[in-house]
Design an enzyme around this catalytic site. Structure first.
Site, PDB file in Angstrom:
ATOM      1  CG  ASP A  69      86.792  75.305 -10.310  1.00  0.00           C
ATOM      2  OD1 ASP A  69      85.041  74.824  -9.882  1.00  0.00           O
ATOM      3  OD2 ASP A  69      86.621  76.123  -9.518  1.00  0.00           O
ATOM      4  CD  GLU A 125      81.420  78.465  -5.040  1.00  0.00           C
ATOM      5  OE1 GLU A 125      81.387  77.034  -4.694  1.00  0.00           O
ATOM      6  OE2 GLU A 125      80.825  78.931  -6.616  1.00  0.00           O
ATOM      7  CG  ASN A 133      88.728  79.499  -8.042  1.00  0.00           C
ATOM      8  OD1 ASN A 133      89.576  79.806  -7.904  1.00  0.00           O
ATOM      9  ND2 ASN A 133      88.118  77.802  -7.566  1.00  0.00           N
TER      10      ASN A 133
HETATM   11  C1  SPV Z   1      87.244  73.846  -4.717  1.00  0.00           C
HETATM   12  O1  SPV Z   1      87.955  73.622  -4.110  1.00  0.00           O
HETATM   13  O2  SPV Z   1      87.251  73.538  -5.833  1.00  0.00           O
HETATM   14  C2  SPV Z   1      86.582  75.265  -3.829  1.00  0.00           C
HETATM   15  C3  SPV Z   1      87.181  76.017  -2.319  1.00  0.00           C
HETATM   16  O3  SPV Z   1      86.179  75.590  -3.976  1.00  0.00           O
HETATM   17  S1  SPV Z   1      88.363  77.343  -3.296  1.00  0.00           S
HETATM   18  O4  SPV Z   1      89.135  76.714  -4.470  1.00  0.00           O
HETATM   19  O5  SPV Z   1      89.014  77.472  -2.167  1.00  0.00           O
HETATM   20  O6  SPV Z   1      87.150  78.141  -3.796  1.00  0.00           O
HETATM   21 MG    MG Z   2      85.162  75.079  -5.622  1.00  0.00          MG
END
Ligand code: SPV
Ligand code: MG
Length: 552
Positions: A69, A125, A133
């Site tokens: 991510d 964000e 992440n």
């Molecule tokens: C995602 O689901 O990718 C998010 C939420 O951004 S979190 O993982 O809680 O940051």
């Molecule tokens: Mg995310």
């Protein structure tokens, strides 16, 4: 199953757009929920469960693609996944758009592309590209407020539909910048045009989220992601007038466990016994894929050939093949592992023709194919093709194909025939002289047509069959009769009548298919000619058989 899960339909004006549905969820006084999905299948499952919206999570889409991510999947790769998700579902999707994949310019282009795919909303964000992440590491750097506000403005200015939503995600609490900074940013993002703010936290309790919500006092809708503070009763969020809860990653995490357990069992047990009852049935898989809609559509849109009969003439021994046809007719000779006749019936089946009658004679017992109807011509020794055809007169009904049993041809010929609207159509090989000198062929049935074959055959005028005759002078011949015929319902009736007339006048026994067609032409029939150039052969002797075995 929702309507557009399985088929693309005309837009339904009475139905709210996905973007409008999502905006309503954000602005309604009720607490709403959206559930994570990471591909078309999970999007369908979220919808069928009853959720009103989908969270297209950056974390789970990346993980499902096998990458981190950290913007390792390019934004167009994410878009591709989203397109499947959007097509597979009819509820609104909010994309986790990370930082917007670049600056304001990249983000506004993303917004346009999302709208084109009917994605209802995007959340960005206030971190830096490439993002990490939020649950990894600590004190991640935040975007400059003004820069991020410019990004929000650019997104809002570029959206085409008034209902598309941009949600601004505040990472100040996660990055340790404190509540005041979080509220300052919320204010700025709201002023820049964000339709909602997402306040994120990685604490194990909801205290800072609830404090934020109180202070914010619903100046615009608030979205939360209670992954780490999951023990807080949902009503606490309702009490603080949170608008939307994202269940952020639980379908992917459920799938990981289920896949691990199943893989492990199969690996260890080397059979499927203990997993069969625990995994989704295949009918479930087909149901989710929408196969029922496809078969209904096939009924509506595909020309059905299942009513077409085929009559295959396979009575003759092929005595030129000597001992090879001692115990079977020539149509059962093996050509690379399959009898000739099976190749023919397969070709017919592949083109959708299922009702196949084979007129047998010599060693009828050796014709042991299961998907055919056998009709015996008891007098095969003293009669010819016309008599064999007359044995199958009951099957000369509606649209029909007539074929010799001992020919091999490429499948396009059959489709060419099946596609014609002519009452009678025959296939003629215009390249009949090719190879004739090197290998004298069995006496060919030559044909004369209304127009010779031409490669630059620009005009679409139909070519008609005028005569079929093995004794036609070569100079008059336009090709060779292949032995493949297609009849319409009317054409079948004409052939039936002619066969009866031949029976009455005593000519049936000595006639072949060419004689039948010459009689039909004499009575005014105008069989259409479909010219081909090679790509077929008939098997009369050992030389033909060798050629057949090389026919690929
Ligand atoms: C995602 O689901 O990718 C998010 C939420 O951004 S979190 O993982 O809680 O940051
Ligand atoms: Mg995310």
């Amino acid at each position: 199953m929702p309507e557009n899960v399985t088929q693309l339909k005309q837009p339904q004006p009475e139905r709210m757009s996905k973007a409008a549905q999502f905006r309503q969820m954000l602005t309604s006084p009720d607490l709403e929920f959206i559930m994570e999905a990471h591909n078309g299948l999970s999007a369908k499952i979220v919808e069928e469960t009853g959720f009103k919206g989908i969270w297209a999570s950056g974390l789970t889409i990346s993980s499902a693609l096998g990458v981190r991510d950290s913007n390792e999947a390019s934004w167009t790769q994410v878009l591709e996944v989203l397109e499947f998700m959007s097509d597979a579902s009819s509820i609104p999707i909010m994309l986790d758009g990370d930082t917007g994949y670049g600056n304001f310019n990249n983000f506004r282009r993303l917004v346009r592309k999302l709208e084109q795919r009917d994605v209802a909303a995007v959340c960005i964000e206030d971190k830096l590209f490439p993002k990490t992440n939020s649950f990894l590491g600590s004190n991640q750097p935040l975007a400059d407020i003004d820069e991020f506000c410019g990004k929000i403005k650019a997104g809002k200015d570029s959206q085409q539909s008034g209902d598309f939503s941009v949600v601004a995600r505040i990472e100040a609490l996660i990055s340790g910048w404190g509540m005041d900074e979080a509220l300052r940013r919320a204010e700025a993002y709201h002023d820049a045009g964000a339709d909602a703010v997402l306040i994120h936290s990685k604490k194990s309790n909801a205290d800072e989220i609830l404090t934020f919500a109180k202070e914010w006092d619903n100046r615009c809708p608030v979205v939360i992601v209670p992954t780490t503070y999951a023990s807080t009763p949902t009503d606490r969020f309702r009490d603080e007038r949170i608008s939307l809860i994202i269940w952020a990653n639980h379908n992917l995490r459920a799938a990981i466990n289920a896949m691990r357990t199943t893989s492990k069992r199969i690996f260890e047990e080397e059979n499927l016994h203990s997993v069969e009852g625990r995994v989704a049935g295949l009918s479930d898989v087909f149901g989710l894929a929408g196969n029922k809609e496809l078969s209904d559509a096939e009924d509506r849109y595909l020309a059905s050939r299942s009513d077409i009969n085929a009559v295959v003439l396979g009575a003759s021994r092929g005595s030129a093949l000597r001992e090879l046809t001692e115990d079977k007719p020539k149509c059962m000779l093996d050509v690379r592992g399959q009898p000739l006749l099976r190749r023919l019936t397969r070709a017919l089946n592949d083109s959708g023709v299922q009702n196949i009658s084979v007129v047998t004679g010599y060693r009828s017992d050796a014709i042991d194919l299961s998907n055919i109807k056998k009709i015996n011509n008891d007098e095969y020794e003293t009669t010819g093709e016309a008599s064999s055809l007359a044995c199958a007169v009951d099957d000369l009904e509606g649209e029909c194909i007539i074929s010799y049993a001992d020919i091999l041809f490429r499948s396009y010929m059959l489709n060419l025939l099946l596609d014609t609207d002519a009452d009678m159509a025959v296939v003629v090989d215009a390249d009949w002289q090719n190879g004739r000198d090197s290998a004298p062929k069995h006496r060919a049935d030559l044909v004369r047509c209304s127009v010779p074959y031409s490669v630059d055959y620009a005009d679409e005028a139909p070519v008609l069959l005028e005569r079929v005759d093995a004794d036609l002078p070569a100079g008059e011949a336009h090709g060779e009769w292949v032995g493949l015929v297609k009849l319409s319902g009317k054409g079948s009736a004409l052939v039936r009548d002619e066969l009866k007339a031949m029976e009455r006048d005593g000519s049936l026994a000595d006639s072949g298919l060419p004689d039948l067609f010459n009689r039909l032409i004499a009575r005014g029939a105008k069989p259409a000619v479909l010219y081909i150039t090679g790509d077929w052969l008939d098997v009369n002797d050992a030389f033909d058989l060798a050629r057949a075995r090389n026919f690929t």
